[in-house]
Enzyme design. Sequence first.
Site, PDB file in Angstrom:
ATOM      1  N   SER A 179      13.785  -0.388   1.617  1.00  0.00           N
ATOM      2  CA  SER A 179      12.902   0.337   0.696  1.00  0.00           C
ATOM      3  C   SER A 179      13.394   1.749   0.380  1.00  0.00           C
ATOM      4  O   SER A 179      12.899   2.383  -0.548  1.00  0.00           O
ATOM      5  CB  SER A 179      11.495   0.443   1.291  1.00  0.00           C
ATOM      6  OG  SER A 179      10.972  -0.822   1.577  1.00  0.00           O
ATOM      7  N   HIS A 198      -6.519   0.310   7.395  1.00  0.00           N
ATOM      8  CA  HIS A 198      -7.210  -0.817   8.017  1.00  0.00           C
ATOM      9  C   HIS A 198      -7.388  -0.452   9.479  1.00  0.00           C
ATOM     10  O   HIS A 198      -6.490   0.137  10.086  1.00  0.00           O
ATOM     11  CB  HIS A 198      -6.371  -2.092   7.843  1.00  0.00           C
ATOM     12  CG  HIS A 198      -6.946  -3.312   8.516  1.00  0.00           C
ATOM     13  ND1 HIS A 198      -8.272  -3.658   8.425  1.00  0.00           N
ATOM     14  CD2 HIS A 198      -6.362  -4.266   9.280  1.00  0.00           C
ATOM     15  CE1 HIS A 198      -8.474  -4.779   9.113  1.00  0.00           C
ATOM     16  NE2 HIS A 198      -7.334  -5.161   9.641  1.00  0.00           N
ATOM     17  N   GLU A 235      -9.067 -31.093  -9.408  1.00  0.00           N
ATOM     18  CA  GLU A 235     -10.500 -30.987  -9.127  1.00  0.00           C
ATOM     19  C   GLU A 235     -10.803 -29.994  -8.000  1.00  0.00           C
ATOM     20  O   GLU A 235     -11.716 -29.185  -8.110  1.00  0.00           O
ATOM     21  CB  GLU A 235     -11.005 -32.387  -8.738  1.00  0.00           C
ATOM     22  CG  GLU A 235     -12.440 -32.631  -9.009  1.00  0.00           C
ATOM     23  CD  GLU A 235     -12.858 -32.227 -10.418  1.00  0.00           C
ATOM     24  OE1 GLU A 235     -13.716 -31.335 -10.492  1.00  0.00           O
ATOM     25  OE2 GLU A 235     -12.340 -32.758 -11.419  1.00  0.00           O
ATOM     26  N   GLU A 277      -9.191 -25.921 -10.427  1.00  0.00           N
ATOM     27  CA  GLU A 277     -10.403 -25.480 -11.117  1.00  0.00           C
ATOM     28  C   GLU A 277     -11.146 -24.358 -10.407  1.00  0.00           C
ATOM     29  O   GLU A 277     -12.057 -23.753 -10.975  1.00  0.00           O
ATOM     30  CB  GLU A 277     -11.375 -26.663 -11.299  1.00  0.00           C
ATOM     31  CG  GLU A 277     -11.109 -27.448 -12.558  1.00  0.00           C
ATOM     32  CD  GLU A 277     -12.316 -28.307 -12.942  1.00  0.00           C
ATOM     33  OE1 GLU A 277     -13.430 -27.752 -13.019  1.00  0.00           O
ATOM     34  OE2 GLU A 277     -12.141 -29.508 -13.125  1.00  0.00           O
ATOM     35  N   GLN A 279       0.828  -1.209   0.000  1.00  0.00           N
ATOM     36  CA  GLN A 279       0.000   0.000   0.000  1.00  0.00           C
ATOM     37  C   GLN A 279       0.865   1.264   0.000  1.00  0.00           C
ATOM     38  O   GLN A 279       0.541   2.234  -0.692  1.00  0.00           O
ATOM     39  CB  GLN A 279      -0.912   0.024   1.235  1.00  0.00           C
ATOM     40  CG  GLN A 279      -2.038  -0.994   1.198  1.00  0.00           C
ATOM     41  CD  GLN A 279      -3.109  -0.651   0.175  1.00  0.00           C
ATOM     42  OE1 GLN A 279      -3.529   0.496   0.044  1.00  0.00           O
ATOM     43  NE2 GLN A 279      -3.545  -1.645  -0.574  1.00  0.00           N
ATOM     44  N   SER A 285      16.308   0.896   6.081  1.00  0.00           N
ATOM     45  CA  SER A 285      15.263   0.161   5.374  1.00  0.00           C
ATOM     46  C   SER A 285      15.676  -0.160   3.941  1.00  0.00           C
ATOM     47  O   SER A 285      16.205   0.694   3.225  1.00  0.00           O
ATOM     48  CB  SER A 285      13.977   0.986   5.345  1.00  0.00           C
ATOM     49  OG  SER A 285      13.076   0.406   4.438  1.00  0.00           O
ATOM     50  N   GLU A 287     -11.911 -12.636   5.827  1.00  0.00           N
ATOM     51  CA  GLU A 287     -10.682 -13.405   5.606  1.00  0.00           C
ATOM     52  C   GLU A 287     -10.653 -14.692   6.430  1.00  0.00           C
ATOM     53  O   GLU A 287     -10.104 -15.700   5.998  1.00  0.00           O
ATOM     54  CB  GLU A 287      -9.428 -12.543   5.820  1.00  0.00           C
ATOM     55  CG  GLU A 287      -9.197 -12.063   7.229  1.00  0.00           C
ATOM     56  CD  GLU A 287      -8.287 -10.828   7.302  1.00  0.00           C
ATOM     57  OE1 GLU A 287      -8.129 -10.130   6.289  1.00  0.00           O
ATOM     58  OE2 GLU A 287      -7.746 -10.565   8.384  1.00  0.00           O
TER      59      GLU A 287
HETATM   60  P1  NAD Z   1       3.597  -4.407   3.576  1.00  0.00           P
HETATM   61  O1  NAD Z   1       4.010  -5.514   4.453  1.00  0.00           O
HETATM   62  O2  NAD Z   1       3.482  -4.651   2.109  1.00  0.00           O
HETATM   63  O3  NAD Z   1       4.564  -3.163   3.746  1.00  0.00           O
HETATM   64  C1  NAD Z   1       4.912  -2.662   4.992  1.00  0.00           C
HETATM   65  C2  NAD Z   1       5.985  -1.612   4.866  1.00  0.00           C
HETATM   66  O4  NAD Z   1       6.272  -1.082   6.173  1.00  0.00           O
HETATM   67  C3  NAD Z   1       7.305  -2.117   4.307  1.00  0.00           C
HETATM   68  O5  NAD Z   1       7.781  -1.192   3.383  1.00  0.00           O
HETATM   69  C4  NAD Z   1       8.219  -2.142   5.541  1.00  0.00           C
HETATM   70  O6  NAD Z   1       9.544  -1.929   5.207  1.00  0.00           O
HETATM   71  C5  NAD Z   1       7.655  -0.969   6.324  1.00  0.00           C
HETATM   72  N1  NAD Z   1       7.997  -1.021   7.742  1.00  0.00           N
HETATM   73  C6  NAD Z   1       8.079  -2.114   8.550  1.00  0.00           C
HETATM   74  N2  NAD Z   1       8.452  -1.752   9.789  1.00  0.00           N
HETATM   75  C7  NAD Z   1       8.595  -0.397   9.755  1.00  0.00           C
HETATM   76  C8  NAD Z   1       8.981   0.572  10.725  1.00  0.00           C
HETATM   77  N3  NAD Z   1       9.282   0.217  11.968  1.00  0.00           N
HETATM   78  N4  NAD Z   1       9.028   1.893  10.347  1.00  0.00           N
HETATM   79  C9  NAD Z   1       8.711   2.270   9.087  1.00  0.00           C
HETATM   80  N5  NAD Z   1       8.345   1.387   8.123  1.00  0.00           N
HETATM   81  C10 NAD Z   1       8.291   0.072   8.460  1.00  0.00           C
HETATM   82  O7  NAD Z   1       2.192  -3.868   4.180  1.00  0.00           O
HETATM   83  P2  NAD Z   1       0.831  -3.616   3.400  1.00  0.00           P
HETATM   84  O8  NAD Z   1       0.248  -4.937   2.976  1.00  0.00           O
HETATM   85  O9  NAD Z   1       0.997  -2.524   2.418  1.00  0.00           O
HETATM   86  O10 NAD Z   1      -0.106  -3.118   4.614  1.00  0.00           O
HETATM   87  C11 NAD Z   1      -0.024  -1.793   5.111  1.00  0.00           C
HETATM   88  C12 NAD Z   1      -1.366  -1.404   5.696  1.00  0.00           C
HETATM   89  O11 NAD Z   1      -2.344  -1.383   4.662  1.00  0.00           O
HETATM   90  C13 NAD Z   1      -1.888  -2.359   6.762  1.00  0.00           C
HETATM   91  O12 NAD Z   1      -2.599  -1.601   7.707  1.00  0.00           O
HETATM   92  C14 NAD Z   1      -2.845  -3.247   5.977  1.00  0.00           C
HETATM   93  O13 NAD Z   1      -3.850  -3.819   6.774  1.00  0.00           O
HETATM   94  C15 NAD Z   1      -3.429  -2.227   5.011  1.00  0.00           C
HETATM   95  N6  NAD Z   1      -4.009  -2.755   3.769  1.00  0.00           N
HETATM   96  C16 NAD Z   1      -3.277  -3.582   2.965  1.00  0.00           C
HETATM   97  C17 NAD Z   1      -3.806  -4.012   1.761  1.00  0.00           C
HETATM   98  C18 NAD Z   1      -2.993  -4.865   0.822  1.00  0.00           C
HETATM   99  O14 NAD Z   1      -3.468  -5.125  -0.250  1.00  0.00           O
HETATM  100  N7  NAD Z   1      -1.793  -5.322   1.133  1.00  0.00           N
HETATM  101  C19 NAD Z   1      -5.093  -3.609   1.376  1.00  0.00           C
HETATM  102  C20 NAD Z   1      -5.803  -2.729   2.199  1.00  0.00           C
HETATM  103  C21 NAD Z   1      -5.239  -2.297   3.400  1.00  0.00           C
HETATM  104 MG    MG Z   2      -9.830  -7.589   3.257  1.00  0.00          MG
END
Ligand code: NAD
Ligand code: MG
Length: 341
Positions: free
Chosen positions: A53, A108, A227, A231, A28, A51, A195
Site C-alpha cells: 500500500s 470497531h 428464486e 431475487e 477504512q 507494504s 453479522e
Molecule cells: P482492510 O483489510 O481493508 O485493510 C487493512 C490494512 O491494514 C491494509 O492496508 C493492510 O496492508 C494493513 N496492515 C495489515 N497488517 C499491518 C501491519 N502489521 N502494520 C500496518 N498495517 C497493516 O481492513 P478494513 O476493512 O479497513 O478494517 C480496518 C478496521 O476498520 C477494522 O477494525 C474493522 O473492523 C473496521 N471497520 C471496517 C469497515 C469496513 O467497511 N471494511 C467498516 C467499519 C469498521
Molecule cells: Mg457491521
Amino acid sequence: MAKMYYEVDADPSLVLGKKVLIIGYGSQGHAHALNLADSGVDVTVGLRENSPSTDKAKAAGLKVSTVAEAAKTADLIMFLSPDTVQKKIYEAEVAPQLRPGVAIAFAHGFNVRFGQIAAPADVDVIMIAPKGPGHLLRRTYQEGGGIPSLIAVEQDATGIAHSIALSYAHAIGSTKAGVLDTTFSEETETDLFGEQVVLCGGLASLVQAGFETLVEAGYQPESAYFECLHELKLIVDLLYEEGLSGMWFSVSETAEYGGLTRGPRIVTSETKTEMKKVLEEIQTGKFADEWIAENEAGQPHFNALRKQANDHPIEDVGRQLRAMMPFLSTGKPGIRDISGG
Ligand code: NAD
Ligand code: MG
C-alpha cells in the site's frame, strides 16, 4: 430519540491541532487518511516496511512511515489494520511510544471490548466507527456529503476525549450525516450479533437451505438459484427504502399472505432461543476467545469452513449464471469489503 451530533456541535480545531497516525491503508484506512488530509489535518499513514500500500498512499500525496516511527510523535493513533493483527501492532510498535495525553482510536471495538488492547491510564481510548464501507466514506466526502458514524469513549484521560472523537468524526465528514454516541460494548456486541445472526450468517444459511430444499425436490438448480438468491436484491432494496411494510406493500397479495403465514414457521421461537444463545456467547466473550484461538492456530477450522461454503452447489450454478451477467459486478471496486466492522 437518542442525541445526534451535527456540524455545529463539533470543534474542528481539536483534530486540526494534532498529528494523526492512520495505521493501515485498506478499506477504512485510505478513506480516513484522505478525508482527514482534505480537511486540513496533519496525517501520516503507518505501514509495514514493504507494504504493497505504500506506493498507493504516496501517490495520493500522503506521508508514509513505519508505525513505530510515526507513533513517536503522533497525538492520535487510529487502528485501521485488520482486527486480528491490531494487538500485535499495539504491543510491538505503539505501546512503547505512548506519551501521556495521546489518543488511541478504533473503528470497531473488538480488541478493547475483549481485553486484547488495554492502554495505560494516561491515554485516551476512543472510537469513531463509520457506518459504511471505506470506499463509500471516501466517495461521499468527495461529493460533499458524509456517512454517519458512531463514537465512543472507553478511557478519558484528557477530559475532552469525547470532543476529540467528535472533532475527528467531523473531519472525515460524518457530522454532515449525523454522529451517535455508543459504547465499545454496544458497538462490538451489536456488530457481531448482526453479522452472525442476520446479515451474514443467518442470511447465508437461509439461502442455502431454501436452495437445497428446491433442488432436493427435483427442481432445476438454475430456478432455485434465481428464486432463493438472485431475487434477494430486489427485496433488500425495498427493505432499505421503505422498511418491512414497504416490502409487503410492493409484493403481490399472494406473496404477502403466503409470507405472513409461512415466515414465522421458518424462523420459530426455537430459532430465537438460539439467537439468544449466540448473543450470550458474544457477551460472555466465548465467541471472542474462540476466534482469537482460531487465529493463533493459523485459522485451520476457518479455512475448512470457507472451502466448504465455496464448494456448495449454489456457488457452482451461481458462478455459471453470473458469468453471463458481467454487468452485475462492474464498477464496484469495494464489493468485497462491505461486512467489515
Ligand atoms: P482492510 O483489510 O481493508 O485493510 C487493512 C490494512 O491494514 C491494509 O492496508 C493492510 O496492508 C494493513 N496492515 C495489515 N497488517 C499491518 C501491519 N502489521 N502494520 C500496518 N498495517 C497493516 O481492513 P478494513 O476493512 O479497513 O478494517 C480496518 C478496521 O476498520 C477494522 O477494525 C474493522 O473492523 C473496521 N471497520 C471496517 C469497515 C469496513 O467497511 N471494511 C467498516 C467499519 C469498521
Ligand atoms: Mg457491521
